[in-house]
Scaffold this motif. Structure first.
Motif, short mmCIF file in Angstrom:
data_model
loop_
_atom_site.label_atom_id
_atom_site.label_comp_id
_atom_site.label_asym_id
_atom_site.label_seq_id
_atom_site.Cartn_x
_atom_site.Cartn_y
_atom_site.Cartn_z
N THR A 238 0.75 -1.18 0.17
CA THR A 238 -0.10 -0.12 -0.08
C THR A 238 1.04 1.16 -0.10
OG1 THR A 238 -0.16 -0.24 2.57
CG2 THR A 238 -2.11 -1.04 1.14
N GLU B 84 2.20 11.74 -0.14
CA GLU B 84 2.19 13.31 0.16
C GLU B 84 2.72 14.17 -0.80
OE1 GLU B 84 3.47 13.98 4.56
OE2 GLU B 84 3.70 11.60 4.19
N PRO C 207 -3.37 12.20 0.47
CA PRO C 207 -4.62 11.33 0.30
C PRO C 207 -4.22 10.09 1.36
CG PRO C 207 -3.00 10.77 -1.34
CD PRO C 207 -2.32 11.47 -0.48
N PHE D 127 -3.88 6.44 2.31
CA PHE D 127 -3.38 5.41 1.36
C PHE D 127 -4.39 4.42 0.93
CE2 PHE D 127 -3.83 3.13 5.35
CZ PHE D 127 -4.08 1.98 5.05
N ASN E 99 4.92 6.90 1.50
CA ASN E 99 4.37 6.08 2.77
C ASN E 99 4.22 4.69 2.16
OD1 ASN E 99 4.43 7.94 5.07
ND2 ASN E 99 3.45 9.02 3.25
N GLU F 75 8.44 5.45 5.43
CA GLU F 75 8.33 6.50 4.76
C GLU F 75 9.52 6.92 3.76
OE1 GLU F 75 6.61 9.88 7.09
OE2 GLU F 75 6.87 11.37 5.52
P1 ADP Z 1 3.06 13.25 7.81
O1 ADP Z 1 3.37 13.33 9.19
O2 ADP Z 1 4.27 12.41 7.18
O3 ADP Z 1 3.03 14.50 7.12
P2 ADP Z 1 0.68 12.30 7.03
O4 ADP Z 1 -0.22 12.02 7.96
O5 ADP Z 1 0.52 13.79 6.37
O6 ADP Z 1 2.24 12.15 7.65
O7 ADP Z 1 0.64 11.23 5.78
C1 ADP Z 1 1.08 9.89 6.12
C2 ADP Z 1 0.44 9.25 4.79
O8 ADP Z 1 0.78 8.05 5.27
C3 ADP Z 1 -0.83 9.37 4.37
O9 ADP Z 1 -1.12 9.34 2.96
C4 ADP Z 1 -1.49 8.10 5.14
O10 ADP Z 1 -2.69 7.54 4.51
C5 ADP Z 1 -0.37 6.98 4.75
N1 ADP Z 1 -0.40 5.50 5.40
C6 ADP Z 1 -0.78 5.53 6.64
N2 ADP Z 1 -1.02 4.20 6.74
C7 ADP Z 1 -0.55 3.54 5.65
C8 ADP Z 1 -0.19 2.50 5.21
N3 ADP Z 1 -0.49 1.21 5.98
N4 ADP Z 1 0.34 1.85 3.94
C9 ADP Z 1 0.67 3.09 3.22
N5 ADP Z 1 0.33 4.17 3.74
C10 ADP Z 1 0.01 4.61 4.85
#
Ligand code: ADP
Ligand code: MG
Length: 697
Positions: free
Chosen positions: A190, A194, A275, A277, A323, A448
């Protein structure tokens, strides 16, 4: 605006819900199975699916369909065909066959192929990817497709991605079985990407040739204010931007994209969208859609969205955080530390797999994000350095360290751990001590990867992650499947892997000079520029990796390498040409007029009072004339260097020449011109300045 978000969400997407409503049960079941298992579509159902899709699309206002694909230009491509078919009575009906849904034959001769087309077939074809939903946009049914040559070589970004998704699933399931999971059929990766971007006023944009031709400013003295007050980051969103963002959200929601977070970023005029994920395949497609929608909707608001990695010198550039996580089709996240020692054994092995992959394929990760644009950010003290390292958080690091040293882990208030059986204490998803300078960080249940450029297709970094981790899984499974004592072999494997790859862990300041020295001592790769990175792409180890997992063969890799060099050379050439035009035909003439104006003012003043103080005028004339002379000479040197660059053998030689011989002259010209800007009256400067660009909204 329609504010009923649940109602509007995904209403332009041919998603599972629509499939269930519109397709006969058996057809729907077969299609969903194809999607889930990544298998080829049963041709006998294609006509039914195509017809249902067409009827649905026409109801949504579509008159056309397109196979939407990702050639190696970095952009997406589409050719629209209408649904019309003539009737004997001289009228038309709307038609769409299964054949047209499954396969397209765009005249592909003008897409980059890195020499593939010369050696193989001239034609290419697009093939429907049922795992990514079709959607309606601008009166057209978009069908996500892969793009290949007739002999089957991938000519796009999607094909290797789909192959890598298969690879990690195949090898990962072997690991799951070892831990007694008999139900999961597939592993899914997944991604949540960002996206950072700049928004500027369109009228101002149109007055800058550099922005129009290259997406970044090639000249420009700093404005009196930059981002030093840190007042833009998370600041209130201005009404014009808010309107744009609202329309963007609505459009994305209609397209089934889970647009979640929006905020102002560090630099003035910079913003971010994140968005929620989804599967990697969809995430890649959706990120491309997000970028496209940003550009299109900005224009509607009299704005321009800049996705270049470094549109403005002196303020932060834009990147993307990829991510990435791995889960099962039964809904388990494999990077989530478990609650029991048994679960944690598996978690530690997963972690070890990623650590090994990142260390062994540092160069591939670096290449996967390399571009002329991203060269301006990496190592620039704002984005991660060009060195790939990993940060896993203090607590987890302590666990890893104790495994490596064979000492007991003394977790905070959690007592000792028995290291005979590797286990980690339960720990909460920790966001407090994240190292923002780390290029690759573990963030609770995902990794990340932060080196991506803002404008790039996120496919390649995920191809590398998926494939490199598939390789770790493969090697681990080979060992463990043959182990006599599973627990013992597992403990040994985890310890050995962490020990062997501990050099990749780094929790200090990734921007510092000391880190560069330390990284060199550790033997980590530091591929400073894209060109340095490209050179390592087709190394024996990398070719072997992709070949073993069926992701790319040597020929496909070679073609990609060619395209990377070619693209780099073309980008720098366009930048050099744009500089030559701007400096030669706009800036130098403007400064000359200004100097003439000052000179006649001085002459006029002296005519009235012979001894009048004209020291300011004299100084301006002197300094600007010297600088103009210098700029003119540098311009000639740039022209010569650029001409010579283009005479080099295409590929590595030409790209290296641009890097080593053209870019330094561009830098010199910019320095001179930027100094001229600070001495020239604003009214005479032929284009909007940094203040206008960054602070006019
Ligand atoms: P940051 O603190 O890095 O700005 P954000 O909350 O803005 O963090 O973004 C985190 C991103 O990681 C979001 O797009 C979220 O949907 C994604 N994310 C969370 N869990 C997973 C997962 N299991 N797999 C992939 N992406 C994920
Ligand atoms: Mg982030």
């Amino acid at each position: 605006m329609n504010k009923n978000v649940p109602l509007l969400f995904g209403n332009m997407v041919f998603n599972e819900e629509v499939m269930r409503q519109r397709l006969p049960r058996e057809v729907c079941k077969s299609l969903l199975k194809t999607m889930e298992e990544g298998k080829e579509i049963d041709p006998s159902i294609a006509d039914v699916v195509a017809n249902a899709m067409k009827d649905w699309a026409v109801e949504k206002g579509a008159t056309h369909y397109t196979h939407w694909f990702q050639p190696l230009t970095g952009a997406t491509a589409e050719k629209h065909d209408s649904f019309i078919a003539p009737t004997p009575g001289g009228q038309v009906v709307m038609e769409f066959s299964g054949k047209c849904l499954i396969k397209g034959e765009p005249d592909a001769s003008s897409f980059p192929s890195g020499g593939l087309r010369a050696t193989f077939e001239a034609r290419g074809y697009t093939a429907w990817d049922p795992a990514s939903y079709a959607f309606v946009k601008d009166g057209t049914l978009y069908i996500p497709t892969a793009f290949c040559s007739y002999t089957g070589e991938a000519l796009d970004s999607k094909t290797p991605l789909l192959r890598s998704i298969d690879a990690i699933s195949r090898e990962g399931v072997r690991i799951l079985r070892l831990f007694g999971d008999t139900t999961a059929k597939r592993l899914t990766t997944t991604v949540g990407a960002e996206q950072e971007y700049f928004i500027i006023d369109k009228e101002i944009y149109l007055q800058r040739k550099d922005l129009i031709y290259t997406g970044r400013t090639l000249f420009g003295a700093p404005a009196p204010k930059g981002q030093e007050l840190e007042d833009h980051y998370f600041g209130p969103i201005k009404p014009r931007i808010a309107d744009f963002m609202a329309e963007l959200d609505e459009e994305l929601w209609k397209l089934g994209i889970l647009s979640k977070t929006k905020h102002n970023e560090a630099a003035p005029a910079q913003h971010e969208l994140a968005p929620i994920f989804t599967t990697t395949n969809m995430s890649v497609d959706q990120n491309l859609l997000i970028m496209g929608c940003m550009k299109r909707i900005a224009e509607k608001h009299g704005l321009v969205c800049l996705l270049h990695e470094k549109p403005f010198a002196g303020v932060s550039g834009s990147g993307k955080h990829n991510n990435w996580s791995v889960g099962t089709d039964t809904g388990k996240n494999l990077f989530k530390p478990g609650k029991t020692p048994a679960e944690n054994k598996q978690f530690l092995l997963m972690l070890a797999a990623v650590v090994k992959a990142v260390d062994e394929y540092q160069d591939l990760l670096r290449i996967s994000i390399a571009s002329a644009g991203n060269d301006h950010r990496l190592g620039g003290g704002e984005a991660p350095p060009a060195i790939v390292s990993m940060f896993i958080g203090d607590e987890l690091q302590a666990v890893v360290d104790s495994i490596v040293s064979g000492t007991d882990f003394k977790g905070a208030a959690r007592g000792k751990m028995n290291l005979g059986i590797p286990s980690v204490p339960t720990f909460t998803k920790d966001t407090s001590d994240r190292n923002r300078t780390s290029p690759f960080a573990f963030t609770g249940n995902k990794f990340e990867f932060r080196m991506l450029g803002s404008s790039q297709n996120i496919s390649m970094p995920n191809v590398v992650l998926n494939t490199a981790v598939a390789e770790s899984f493969r090697q681990f499974a080979d060992v463990l499947e043959n182990a006599k004592d599973f627990d013992k072999a597992l403990a040994a494997l985890i310890k050995e892997t962490f020990t062997k790859h501990s050099r990749i862990f780094f929790n200090g300041n990734g921007y510092s000079e000391e880190w560069e020295k330390e990284a060199e001592r550790r033997g980590l790769s530091n591929l400073k520029t894209s060109v340095d990175a490209f050179k390592t792409f087709t190394s024996e180890k990398n070719v072997a990796l992709f070949a073993r997992h069926g992701v790319m063969n040597a020929v496909e890799m070679k073609s990609r390498e060619e395209i990377m060099y070619e693209n780099y050379a073309k980008v720098i050439n366009i930048e050099a040409q744009t500089m030559i035009e701007m400096a030669g035909r706009e800036i130098i003439p403007a400064v000359t007029s200004y100097v003439a104006e000052v000179a006649s003012a001085a002459a006029a003043k002296t005519a009235v009072i012979e001894t009048v103080d004209i020291s300011a005028e004299t100084d301006i004339i002197n300094r600007l004339s010297t600088l103009t002379g210098k700029a003119y000479k540098t311009l000639a040197a740039l022209r010569a260097a650029d001409d010579e660059a283009k005479r080099q053998e295409a590929g590595e030689k030409m790209a290296t020449f641009f890097l080593e011989r053209v870019i330094p002259v561009m830098r010199e010209l910019r320095e001179t011109v930027d100094e001229m800007e600070t001495l020239t009256a604003i009214d005479y400067w032929p284009m909007p300045n940094y203040g206008d660009l960054l602070f006019s909204i």
